[in-house]
Design an enzyme around this catalytic site. Structure first.
Site, PDB file in Angstrom:
ATOM      1  CG  ASP A 175      -2.150  -1.222   1.199  1.00 40.53           C
ATOM      2  OD1 ASP A 175      -2.349  -1.380   0.099  1.00 40.53           O
ATOM      3  OD2 ASP A 175      -2.712  -1.087   2.150  1.00 40.53           O
TER       4      ASP A 175
ATOM      5  NE  ARG B 130       4.990  16.622  -5.558  1.00 42.30           N
ATOM      6  CZ  ARG B 130       6.382  16.776  -6.322  1.00 42.30           C
ATOM      7  NH1 ARG B 130       7.219  16.449  -5.203  1.00 42.30           N
ATOM      8  NH2 ARG B 130       6.505  17.495  -7.393  1.00 42.30           N
TER       9      ARG B 130
ATOM     10  CG  HIS C 110      -6.988  -1.817   3.067  1.00 47.82           C
ATOM     11  ND1 HIS C 110      -6.971  -1.277   4.274  1.00 47.82           N
ATOM     12  CD2 HIS C 110      -8.083  -1.780   2.700  1.00 47.82           C
ATOM     13  CE1 HIS C 110      -8.240  -1.029   4.779  1.00 47.82           C
ATOM     14  NE2 HIS C 110      -8.925  -1.164   3.773  1.00 47.82           N
TER      15      HIS C 110
ATOM     16  CD  GLU D 262      -5.307  -5.804   4.292  1.00 51.50           C
ATOM     17  OE1 GLU D 262      -4.584  -6.689   5.016  1.00 51.50           O
ATOM     18  OE2 GLU D 262      -5.140  -4.806   4.382  1.00 51.50           O
TER      19      GLU D 262
ATOM     20  CG  HIS E 173      -2.482  -3.592  12.425  1.00 55.30           C
ATOM     21  ND1 HIS E 173      -2.930  -2.945  11.313  1.00 55.30           N
ATOM     22  CD2 HIS E 173      -2.386  -2.844  13.617  1.00 55.30           C
ATOM     23  CE1 HIS E 173      -3.261  -1.689  11.791  1.00 55.30           C
ATOM     24  NE2 HIS E 173      -2.840  -1.475  13.119  1.00 55.30           N
ATOM     25  N   GLY E 174       0.979  -3.948  12.532  1.00 53.25           N
ATOM     26  CA  GLY E 174       2.000  -3.391  13.274  1.00 53.25           C
ATOM     27  C   GLY E 174       3.212  -4.224  13.383  1.00 53.25           C
TER      28      GLY E 174
END
EC number: 2.6.99.2
Length: 262
Positions: free
Chosen positions: A8, A17, A43, A70, A215-216
């Site tokens: 992602d 940009r 995602h 996702e 996650h994380g």
């Protein structure tokens, strides 16, 4: 252990940009050529803050690696993904809040329309995974809806580990609630978070559900999760892309793969 690379934030940099670089397909083939990445995760958010519909189409058309998408239960996204000629290898249904910086927890399995969304993908032959907290009720919901994979939200574990074993608590975006805890409290909560992940992974295994997690996760906190024998896949993105900014994407991928593919 399967290594799912979330790309992602390659696109986040492009969208800052509104330009054409970095090229997501170049990232895809760098990942593929390491021979260490098992799938690509993206995602497709409702607000399109990074991945766009066009990115999905391009990746699915040419990717030599399986694509895990996702997404929320948003009807427009569900219709889009179900209509695709080139199907993703799986769709992971996640909770989504437009005001969040990143996904903040697992799915609320009582969410209206969740069951119908699962069925819509299954009817198109698309594998469904649910991004859930490591809780028994969520696992039973998955089994009741013939879901063969789940991804456990590891954010609680990851944040506690970072607070205890890194300088995260001294950084500008430190989590206030964790800054107030003593090392003893952090250590106890981290231990309990790990035990819960291990317990629910074992239960999922006995239900015949494949267990993924994410996650994380980063280069420091991922190693402990390798002690969970029923865990089959880790989806990791931000930490790899962050390191890639400094050392290059190939090296960042290989360093992570060295940790999780032992």
């Amino acid at each position: 252990m399967r290594f799912g690379l979330n790309i992602d934030h390659i696109v986040t940099l492009r969208e800052v940009r509104k330009t054409y670089e970095p090229e997501i397909l170049e990232a895809l083939f760098i990942a593929k050529n390491t021979h260490k990445v098992d799938l690509i995760t993206i995602h497709l958010r409702e607000d399109k803050r990074h991945i766009q519909n066009e990115d999905v189409l391009r990746l699915l058309e040419i990717s030599p690696l399986p694509i895990n998408i996702e997404c929320s239960i948003n009807a427009h996204i569900t219709d889009f993904l179900c209509s695709l000629k080139n199907k993703p290898s799986k769709v992971t249904i996640v909770p989504e809040n437009r005001n969040e910086v990143t996904t903040e927890g697992g799915l609320d399995c009582s969410l209206k329309g969740l069951g119908e969304t699962i069925k819509a993908y299954q009817n198109k032959g698309i594998e469904v995974s649910l991004f859930i907290d490591p809780l028994e009720d969520a696992l039973h919901f998955a089994r009741e809806h013939q879901v063969k994979q789940v991804e456990f939200h590891t954010g609680v574990y990851a944040n506690l580990h970072n607070a205890l074993y890194s300088n995260a608590n001294n950084q500008i975006h430190a989590i206030s609630a964790l800054k107030e805890k003593s090392p003893k409290e952090l250590k106890e909560e981290l231990h309990n978070a790990f035990l819960q992940l291990r317990k629910m992974s074992k239960e999922a295994f006995f239900m015949g559900i494949m267990v993924c997690a994410g996650h994380g996760l980063n280069y420091s906190n991922v190693k402990e999760l390798l002690k969970i024998p029923s865990l089959r896949e880790l989806n990791i993105g931000h930490s790899v892309i962050s390191k890639a900014v400094l050392v290059g994407l190939e090296k960042a991928i290989l360093e992570m793969a060295q940790l999780i593919k032992r």
